[in-house]
Design an enzyme around this catalytic site. Structure first.
Site, PDB file in Angstrom:
ATOM      1  N   ASP A   1       0.845  -1.232   0.150  1.00  0.00           N
ATOM      2  CA  ASP A   1       0.064   0.026   0.140  1.00  0.00           C
ATOM      3  C   ASP A   1       0.826   1.312  -0.091  1.00  0.00           C
ATOM      4  O   ASP A   1       1.845   1.377   0.657  1.00  0.00           O
ATOM      5  CB  ASP A   1      -0.840  -0.259   1.200  1.00  0.00           C
ATOM      6  CG  ASP A   1      -1.856   1.090   1.425  1.00  0.00           C
ATOM      7  OD1 ASP A   1      -2.811   1.433   0.368  1.00  0.00           O
ATOM      8  OD2 ASP A   1      -1.594   2.255   2.099  1.00  0.00           O
TER       9      ASP A   1
ATOM     10  N   HIS B   1      -6.534  -0.548 -10.543  1.00  0.00           N
ATOM     11  CA  HIS B   1      -6.448   0.313  -9.404  1.00  0.00           C
ATOM     12  C   HIS B   1      -5.354   1.472  -9.605  1.00  0.00           C
ATOM     13  O   HIS B   1      -5.363   2.766  -9.518  1.00  0.00           O
ATOM     14  CB  HIS B   1      -6.472  -0.156  -8.041  1.00  0.00           C
ATOM     15  CG  HIS B   1      -6.362   0.948  -7.017  1.00  0.00           C
ATOM     16  ND1 HIS B   1      -7.508   1.593  -6.647  1.00  0.00           N
ATOM     17  CD2 HIS B   1      -5.392   0.970  -5.884  1.00  0.00           C
ATOM     18  CE1 HIS B   1      -7.037   2.488  -5.808  1.00  0.00           C
ATOM     19  NE2 HIS B   1      -5.844   2.074  -5.348  1.00  0.00           N
TER      20      HIS B   1
END
Length: 281
Positions: free
Chosen positions: A135, A200
């Protein structure tokens, strides 16, 4: 006045996110007293405080740029708006420390505020989401991070979302399908050249917006029973970058929704302003 330092620090081993609403019947004086006591506890390191637009309105605080999240016009997916008066990010290397921090905060806030929601979070595999993917790979660093996340006056605007993963859906996806949904290979975190427009990574490429949509992410995994996901936290000088990315992710911009929605859904969305250290009411 200086910014709350945790904004630029690496994520801790454990965290707790608390949102609070103003207690029914609480007068302005009691609200102001509780907030003053909270700010005295806020060191910006173990305890980070964010103020919502509802609280600013009650106290007649003028914070240019502070607003409520009210949704994304034209969104193809559900993005709940869950405003609150206060957002508190507790950080610690031991979970027990969080318990004591929460008790101290509850003591000063309970006279005027009511706990809306608490979420426990943790660092996983040196910064990975529970999906297994890293992340914040393209987070700005050092001086660039400071320039992106903190205003000249030392404040910072933060957007928060609690995403819940559908672990059964994730388990049913073949690894190549997961990689194409994210736009990176799980094995080495390399971006895929042939990733689809719904990936994404492509939906949120910060430099692909006009103006560029840079923000500093400090997200952490969360879990409660068999539920879990990512508590998304993004600091910036305004909400512009977050809203630009969310418009594109949600399909409001071009009708293409982010593949992330195939296995994860936002449960909350709210905006806050993190004042500089030394700021008071």
């Amino acid at each position: 006045m200086s910014y709350q330092p945790a904004i630029l620090q690496a994520i801790p081993a454990h965290a707790s996110y608390l949102t609070w609403t103003i207690r029914s019947g609480a007068d302005r004086t009691s609200v102001q007293q509780s907030l003053h006591a909270l700010l005295a506890l806020t060191d910006g390191d173990r305890i980070v405080t964010g103020i919502g637009a509802a609280l600013a309105k009650v106290l007649d605080l003028s914070v240019s740029g502070l607003q409520e999240f009210t949704g994304i016009a034209g969104s193809q997916v559900s993005i709940p708006a869950t405003p609150a008066a206060l957002w508190i990010w507790l950080r610690a290397e031991e979970r027990g420390e969080l318990v004591h921090q929460q008790l101290r905060i509850a003591e000063v806030l309970t006279p005027a505020f009511e706990l809306q929601h608490q979420t426990g979070a943790f660092r996983y595999a040196e910064g990975r989401d529970l999906s297994g993917y890293e992340d914040g790979t393209e987070n700005p660093q050092d001086d660039e991070a400071l320039a992106v996340a903190v205003t000249e006056a030392g404040g910072s605007f933060v957007a928060v979302q609690q995403w819940q993963h559908d672990f059964a859906a994730l388990a049913a996806m073949a690894q190549p399908a997961k990689d194409h949904a994210i736009g990176r290979r799980l094995s080495d975190n390399e971006e895929l050249e042939d990733a689809p427009e719904s990936a994404h990574v492509k939906r949120t490429a910060q430099e692909d917006f006009e103006p560029p949509a840079f923000m500093l992410r400090r997200s952490m995994p969360w879990s409660e029973g068999l539920r879990g996901g990512l508590y998304f936290v993004a600091f910036a000088r305004s909400y512009q970058a977050f809203e630009a990315q969310l418009r594109r992710m949600s399909g409001a911009e071009d009708g293409v929704t982010d593949a992330l929605f195939r296995f994860s859904q936002p449960q909350t969305t709210a905006y806050f302003w993190c004042p500089p250290l030394g700021w008071t009411v």
